[in-house]
Scaffold this motif. Structure first.
Motif, short mmCIF file in Angstrom:
data_model
loop_
_atom_site.label_atom_id
_atom_site.label_comp_id
_atom_site.label_asym_id
_atom_site.label_seq_id
_atom_site.Cartn_x
_atom_site.Cartn_y
_atom_site.Cartn_z
N PRO A 72 -16.40 -61.43 -24.24
CA PRO A 72 -16.98 -61.29 -25.57
C PRO A 72 -15.98 -61.75 -26.84
O PRO A 72 -16.48 -62.35 -27.59
CB PRO A 72 -17.45 -59.73 -25.57
CG PRO A 72 -16.55 -59.14 -24.59
CD PRO A 72 -16.50 -60.05 -23.45
N VAL A 124 -19.44 -56.64 -25.33
CA VAL A 124 -19.45 -56.65 -26.78
C VAL A 124 -18.02 -56.07 -27.05
O VAL A 124 -17.67 -55.11 -26.56
CB VAL A 124 -20.50 -56.04 -27.39
CG1 VAL A 124 -20.55 -56.08 -28.88
CG2 VAL A 124 -21.81 -56.49 -26.90
N LEU A 155 -21.26 -60.75 -33.70
CA LEU A 155 -22.19 -59.78 -32.96
C LEU A 155 -23.21 -60.22 -32.18
O LEU A 155 -23.55 -60.01 -31.08
CB LEU A 155 -22.26 -58.49 -33.80
CG LEU A 155 -23.20 -57.53 -33.19
CD1 LEU A 155 -22.84 -56.85 -31.84
CD2 LEU A 155 -23.65 -56.21 -34.07
N GLN A 211 -22.66 -62.45 -29.37
CA GLN A 211 -21.94 -61.66 -28.39
C GLN A 211 -23.17 -60.85 -27.61
O GLN A 211 -23.18 -61.03 -26.16
CB GLN A 211 -21.25 -60.68 -28.81
CG GLN A 211 -19.68 -61.18 -29.32
CD GLN A 211 -18.46 -59.96 -29.13
OE1 GLN A 211 -18.63 -59.28 -28.67
NE2 GLN A 211 -17.82 -60.15 -30.46
N GLN A 212 -24.14 -60.40 -28.07
CA GLN A 212 -25.03 -59.68 -27.65
C GLN A 212 -26.09 -60.70 -26.80
O GLN A 212 -26.53 -60.50 -25.71
CB GLN A 212 -25.98 -58.64 -28.30
CG GLN A 212 -25.31 -57.57 -29.00
CD GLN A 212 -26.08 -56.60 -29.77
OE1 GLN A 212 -26.48 -57.07 -30.89
NE2 GLN A 212 -26.24 -55.38 -29.22
N CYS A 217 -16.16 -53.41 -22.93
CA CYS A 217 -16.86 -52.62 -24.23
C CYS A 217 -15.71 -52.24 -25.08
O CYS A 217 -14.72 -51.41 -24.60
CB CYS A 217 -17.86 -51.66 -23.68
SG CYS A 217 -18.36 -50.57 -25.15
N ALA A 256 -17.77 -50.46 -29.36
CA ALA A 256 -19.14 -51.39 -29.21
C ALA A 256 -20.27 -50.50 -28.00
O ALA A 256 -21.15 -51.15 -27.62
CB ALA A 256 -19.15 -52.72 -28.81
N GLU A 279 -23.82 -50.91 -28.98
CA GLU A 279 -24.25 -52.29 -28.69
C GLU A 279 -24.48 -52.70 -27.57
O GLU A 279 -25.16 -53.55 -27.11
CB GLU A 279 -23.40 -53.33 -29.56
CG GLU A 279 -23.35 -52.99 -31.11
CD GLU A 279 -22.58 -51.96 -31.71
OE1 GLU A 279 -22.73 -51.67 -33.10
OE2 GLU A 279 -21.96 -51.30 -30.83
#
Length: 255
Positions: free
Chosen positions: A66, A97, A106, A109-110, A131, A134, A137
């Motif tokens: 990420p 993320v 962001l 990344q998602q 992670c 995050a 998310e």
């Protein structure tokens, strides 16, 4: 006693001066299985070279980290997809993320995370999740993508007990490494409440060295310090924890 390091960047430049010696120290310590996460396309050749040199012990993943999701992330995802079609990998990772350094990408990344989860499902592979700052998310994407084809490892788990149970609910094992040995690591305070069937061992070397090496370059042989800590937490012999966590890794990676 066979120990499995489910997450170690052995191709890192940090090992360029002494990689063979570092590998020998790990093998001497009982670490026989090394699972290697990807970062981006610039490291692919180094990973392939590592696999070629240690074909009995090294198992590669493919994915886009990420923190390396930038303007060109679609090109990087195409690289991931191309390689997954071309050769055998054992997971899609590390993906996820990371909002610790930068929140600029962001959304991207998602998107990249969800896309790579779908690639993993297509190839019937586990995912390995990164992670940092995050959890909400990451869980948002996992909730969208959850089904029988979703499974893997929540690498370097540093969340709360509640977040641990939530990760496990998505068919994730928890990757436990050096943080469990830190005085302020916190996860050691509740880990005993999580059944060992949900745990795998990792180093994330060259990062996150366990105590007493904290702040220094990490390497796979230091996983014995994580094993010692879990032996203390679970009041169980190290040999037994090594066996259970290695079996858990086989369940995930299929090897």
């Amino acid at each position: 006693m066979i120990i499995t390091d489910t997450h170690t960047h052995l191709y890192s430049e940090a090992f360029d001066e002494d990689r063979d010696e570092m590998m020998q120290r790990a093998l001497d310590a009982g670490v026989e299985r090394f699972f290697i996460p990807a970062i981006d396309s610039t490291y692919t050749q180094s990973m392939l070279d590592l696999e070629s040199n240690y074909s009995d012990n090294v198992f590669l993943m493919m994915g886009l980290h990420p923190t390396h999701v930038k303007e060109d992330y679609k090109d990087e995802l195409a690289h991931v997809e191309e390689w997954l079609d071309k050769k055998k990998f054992y997971a899609v990772g590390e993906i996820g993320v990371d909002l610790y350094w930068d929140k600029t990408f962001l959304k991207e990344q998602q998107e990249a995370f969800a896309y790579q989860i779908r690639l993993a499902k297509r190839h019937q592979l586990p995912i390995v999740i990164h992670c940092r700052d995050a959890f909400d998310e990451v869980f948002e994407v996992l909730e969208q993508e959850k089904d029988d084809g979703l499974f893997g490892i929540f690498h370097c788990f540093t969340g709360t007990l509640e977040q641990a149970y939530q990760a496990i609910s998505y068919n994730m094992k928890l990757g436990i490494g050096g943080v469990a040995t830190f005085k302020n690591g916190k996860i050691d305070q509740f880990l005993s409440q999580i059944d060992l069937k949900h745990i795998v061992l990792e180093t994330d070397s060259p990062y996150l060295a366990p105590a007493p090496y904290r702040g220094k370059r990490n390497e796979s042989s230091y996983i014995v310090k994580v094993l010692e800590k879990l032996s203390s937490i679970y009041s169980m012999p190290e040999k037994e924890i090594a066996a259970i966590t290695t079996e858990n890794s086989k369940e995930i990676f299929g090897v």
